[in-house]
Write a protein that holds these residues in place. Structure first.
Motif, PDB file in Angstrom:
ATOM      1  N   PHE A   1       0.830  -1.203   0.000  1.00  0.00           N
ATOM      2  CA  PHE A   1       0.000   0.000   0.000  1.00  0.00           C
ATOM      3  C   PHE A   1       0.866   1.256   0.000  1.00  0.00           C
ATOM      4  O   PHE A   1       0.585   2.224  -0.710  1.00  0.00           O
ATOM      5  N   GLN A   2       1.948   1.242   0.778  1.00  0.00           N
ATOM      6  CA  GLN A   2       2.808   2.409   0.844  1.00  0.00           C
ATOM      7  C   GLN A   2       3.563   2.630  -0.469  1.00  0.00           C
ATOM      8  O   GLN A   2       3.789   3.769  -0.876  1.00  0.00           O
ATOM      9  N   CYS A   3       3.950   1.529  -1.128  1.00  0.00           N
ATOM     10  CA  CYS A   3       4.587   1.660  -2.444  1.00  0.00           C
ATOM     11  C   CYS A   3       3.599   2.226  -3.471  1.00  0.00           C
ATOM     12  O   CYS A   3       3.956   3.077  -4.285  1.00  0.00           O
ATOM     13  N   ALA A   4       2.353   1.743  -3.429  1.00  0.00           N
ATOM     14  CA  ALA A   4       1.328   2.232  -4.357  1.00  0.00           C
ATOM     15  C   ALA A   4       1.064   3.714  -4.129  1.00  0.00           C
ATOM     16  O   ALA A   4       0.911   4.493  -5.087  1.00  0.00           O
ATOM     17  N   LEU A   5       1.024   4.123  -2.858  1.00  0.00           N
ATOM     18  CA  LEU A   5       0.779   5.529  -2.548  1.00  0.00           C
ATOM     19  C   LEU A   5       1.954   6.397  -3.014  1.00  0.00           C
ATOM     20  O   LEU A   5       1.748   7.501  -3.533  1.00  0.00           O
ATOM     21  N   THR A   6       3.176   5.890  -2.862  1.00  0.00           N
ATOM     22  CA  THR A   6       4.348   6.631  -3.328  1.00  0.00           C
ATOM     23  C   THR A   6       4.302   6.831  -4.838  1.00  0.00           C
ATOM     24  O   THR A   6       4.558   7.935  -5.348  1.00  0.00           O
ATOM     25  N   ALA A   7       3.961   5.762  -5.576  1.00  0.00           N
ATOM     26  CA  ALA A   7       3.848   5.873  -7.035  1.00  0.00           C
ATOM     27  C   ALA A   7       2.760   6.875  -7.418  1.00  0.00           C
ATOM     28  O   ALA A   7       2.945   7.685  -8.339  1.00  0.00           O
TER      29      ALA A   7
ATOM     30  N   CYS B   1       4.859  -2.825  -6.722  1.00  0.00           N
ATOM     31  CA  CYS B   1       3.434  -3.149  -6.561  1.00  0.00           C
ATOM     32  C   CYS B   1       3.065  -4.408  -7.339  1.00  0.00           C
ATOM     33  O   CYS B   1       2.323  -5.266  -6.854  1.00  0.00           O
ATOM     34  N   VAL B   2       3.594  -4.529  -8.560  1.00  0.00           N
ATOM     35  CA  VAL B   2       3.309  -5.710  -9.383  1.00  0.00           C
ATOM     36  C   VAL B   2       3.923  -6.961  -8.755  1.00  0.00           C
ATOM     37  O   VAL B   2       3.284  -8.016  -8.678  1.00  0.00           O
ATOM     38  N   LEU B   3       5.154  -6.850  -8.283  1.00  0.00           N
ATOM     39  CA  LEU B   3       5.842  -8.006  -7.714  1.00  0.00           C
ATOM     40  C   LEU B   3       5.280  -8.434  -6.367  1.00  0.00           C
ATOM     41  O   LEU B   3       5.393  -9.608  -5.985  1.00  0.00           O
ATOM     42  N   PHE B   4       4.694  -7.495  -5.643  1.00  0.00           N
ATOM     43  CA  PHE B   4       4.131  -7.834  -4.332  1.00  0.00           C
ATOM     44  C   PHE B   4       2.892  -8.734  -4.444  1.00  0.00           C
ATOM     45  O   PHE B   4       2.606  -9.523  -3.538  1.00  0.00           O
ATOM     46  N   PHE B   5       2.151  -8.621  -5.547  1.00  0.00           N
ATOM     47  CA  PHE B   5       0.894  -9.370  -5.675  1.00  0.00           C
ATOM     48  C   PHE B   5       1.086 -10.878  -5.533  1.00  0.00           C
ATOM     49  O   PHE B   5       0.417 -11.519  -4.701  1.00  0.00           O
ATOM     50  N   PRO B   6       1.965 -11.522  -6.321  1.00  0.00           N
ATOM     51  CA  PRO B   6       2.134 -12.964  -6.147  1.00  0.00           C
ATOM     52  C   PRO B   6       2.666 -13.348  -4.764  1.00  0.00           C
ATOM     53  O   PRO B   6       2.310 -14.408  -4.230  1.00  0.00           O
ATOM     54  N   LEU B   7       3.496 -12.488  -4.167  1.00  0.00           N
ATOM     55  CA  LEU B   7       4.003 -12.768  -2.827  1.00  0.00           C
ATOM     56  C   LEU B   7       2.872 -12.761  -1.801  1.00  0.00           C
ATOM     57  O   LEU B   7       2.821 -13.615  -0.904  1.00  0.00           O
ATOM     58  N   MET B   8       1.955 -11.800  -1.943  1.00  0.00           N
ATOM     59  CA  MET B   8       0.820 -11.744  -1.014  1.00  0.00           C
ATOM     60  C   MET B   8      -0.098 -12.942  -1.189  1.00  0.00           C
ATOM     61  O   MET B   8      -0.668 -13.449  -0.219  1.00  0.00           O
ATOM     62  N   VAL B   9      -0.237 -13.413  -2.432  1.00  0.00           N
ATOM     63  CA  VAL B   9      -1.056 -14.608  -2.686  1.00  0.00           C
ATOM     64  C   VAL B   9      -0.402 -15.830  -2.054  1.00  0.00           C
ATOM     65  O   VAL B   9      -1.058 -16.631  -1.369  1.00  0.00           O
ATOM     66  N   LEU B  10       0.909 -15.989  -2.237  1.00  0.00           N
ATOM     67  CA  LEU B  10       1.622 -17.154  -1.704  1.00  0.00           C
ATOM     68  C   LEU B  10       1.577 -17.205  -0.176  1.00  0.00           C
ATOM     69  O   LEU B  10       1.480 -18.286   0.415  1.00  0.00           O
ATOM     70  N   LEU B  11       1.651 -16.042   0.457  1.00  0.00           N
ATOM     71  CA  LEU B  11       1.677 -15.997   1.920  1.00  0.00           C
ATOM     72  C   LEU B  11       0.284 -15.872   2.536  1.00  0.00           C
ATOM     73  O   LEU B  11       0.157 -15.731   3.754  1.00  0.00           O
ATOM     74  N   GLY B  12      -0.751 -15.903   1.707  1.00  0.00           N
ATOM     75  CA  GLY B  12      -2.114 -15.906   2.218  1.00  0.00           C
ATOM     76  C   GLY B  12      -2.581 -14.603   2.832  1.00  0.00           C
ATOM     77  O   GLY B  12      -3.488 -14.598   3.675  1.00  0.00           O
TER      78      GLY B  12
END
Length: 366
Positions: free
Chosen positions: A81-87, A241-252
């Motif tokens: 969220f903080q990365c998205a807000l920075t962008a 932001c793009v790279l965080f998505f699969p990581l968040m999915v993997l970690l539930g």
């Protein structure tokens, strides 16, 4: 919070190289200097602003990552969220450039897939840096946070030698030895008090390594974005932001968010937004402090700020610490100050003596 390191590194690079940041006000031209009292007041305000922003950012992130009242176990989502807000803020400031000062000098931002791919290696290191910083803060107390991730200077020296074949003076190495001693004494004292988290220590060491790697990769990638730190910050955070998505999915973490009872709370999103704004602002106030003082003074101010942050954390969380625990903090802070001072003297020597050997010209660090 550690996401500001990209901006900080870029502004420091510009400060050492004499470049200007389009968001920073130009100091009085025409050769006339402002009166001493005005300059002193301006410096005091800028330093206070840097201290407030940096300390508030750490406390806000600690609340979001490890608050008993919030009970949100989704550190990657907080970082995302903080990365998205920075962008978004970078893009908003770029769009506001047409409105004139203070954004008139900002470059136009547009997403170029080719540039984005070129920045991707740096983005991977950046994700490691901001994630490990936040995970370290999640697992250790704010008071110990500075010690937990204090090995950045040591990794700077190590990577300078391994990757860049640049040597470091004996006095600087002695300062690094004091930092390492303070780090291990702090780990020992946290264990003696029953508050040691090896998970937090691991992520603190990883954060220190990633901060050093981030500085190296930033220097390599800057030419891809025409030397614009704002363009680099934008691309880096979009990639993250793009790279965080699969990581968040993997970690539930999406499942965690689905069951989070405060997901619809305005106060929660207000704190999330405030944390992101402070994370973005730290780069700007860091640039201000460097501009109105010097890179050396900025590093000394950062060391003093870390000391104040530790004392405030102990008071705020009503903790009781031993004499040796405080000694470990003083060793880390003293070693960091000594390293900064030695490097400052070496920089001055290089500037004054053009005949200094090229092997001795690594005075800005990595």
């Amino acid at each position: 919070m550690s996401r500001a390191q990209l901006t900080r590194t870029g502004i420091l690079r510009m400060a050492l190289g004499g470049g200007a940041d389009p968001l920073l006000p130009a100091e009085g031209g025409g050769g006339r200097r402002a009166p001493f009292l005005l300059r002193a007041l301006r410096i005091a305000v800028v330093v206070c602003l840097y201290w407030f922003t940096s300390i508030a950012m750490v406390f806000l992130n600690k609340y979001l990552l490890d608050s008993p009242s919030l009970r949100l176990d989704a550190p990657l989502f907080v970082t995302f969220f903080q990365c998205a807000l920075t962008a978004a803020l970078c893009l908003g400031l770029s769009l506001g450039a047409a409105c004139g000062p203070p954004c008139a000098g900002l470059p136009t931002l547009r997403l170029d897939p080719k540039v984005s791919r070129s920045v991707l290696p740096l983005s991977a290191v950046f994700i490691g840096m901001v994630t490990s910083n936040n995970l370290c803060l999640k697992h250790v107390g704010v008071a110990f946070y500075n010690v937990g991730r204090s090995l950045t200077t040591v990794f700077n020296v190590l990577l300078s030698y391994l990757l860049l074949k640049q040597t470091t003076s004996l006095y600087a190495l002695l300062a690094c030895g004091v930092i390492i001693g303070g780090f291990w004494l702090g780990v020992d004292q946290e264990g003696a008090e029953g508050t040691l988290s090896w998970t937090g220590i691991f992520f603190g060491i990883l954060a220190s390594l990633c901060v050093s790697l981030n500085a190296i990769y930033t220097k390599k990638v800057l030419p891809v974005v025409d030397g614009s730190i704002w363009r680099l910050t934008f691309y880096n955070n979009v990639n993250a932001c793009v790279l965080f998505f699969p990581l968040m999915v993997l970690l539930g973490e999406f499942r965690t968010l689905y069951h989070f009872d405060k997901l619809g709370s305005p106060s929660f999103w207000g704190m999330m937004t405030l944390g992101g704004v402070f994370g973005f602002a730290i780069g700007y106030v860091t640039g201000l402090q460097i501009k109105f003082t010097s890179p050396l003074t900025h590093n000394v101010s950062g060391t003093a700020k870390a000391c104040a942050q530790t004392v405030l954390a102990v008071i705020y969380f009503e903790e009781t610490k031993s004499f040796l625990w405080w000694t470990s903090n003083l060793m880390v802070l003293g070693g960091s100050f000594a390293y900064t001072w030695v490097k400052g003297l070496e920089m001055r020597k290089v500037q004054e003596d053009p005949n200094v050997k090229s092997s001795e010209r690594n005075e800005t660090g990595v």
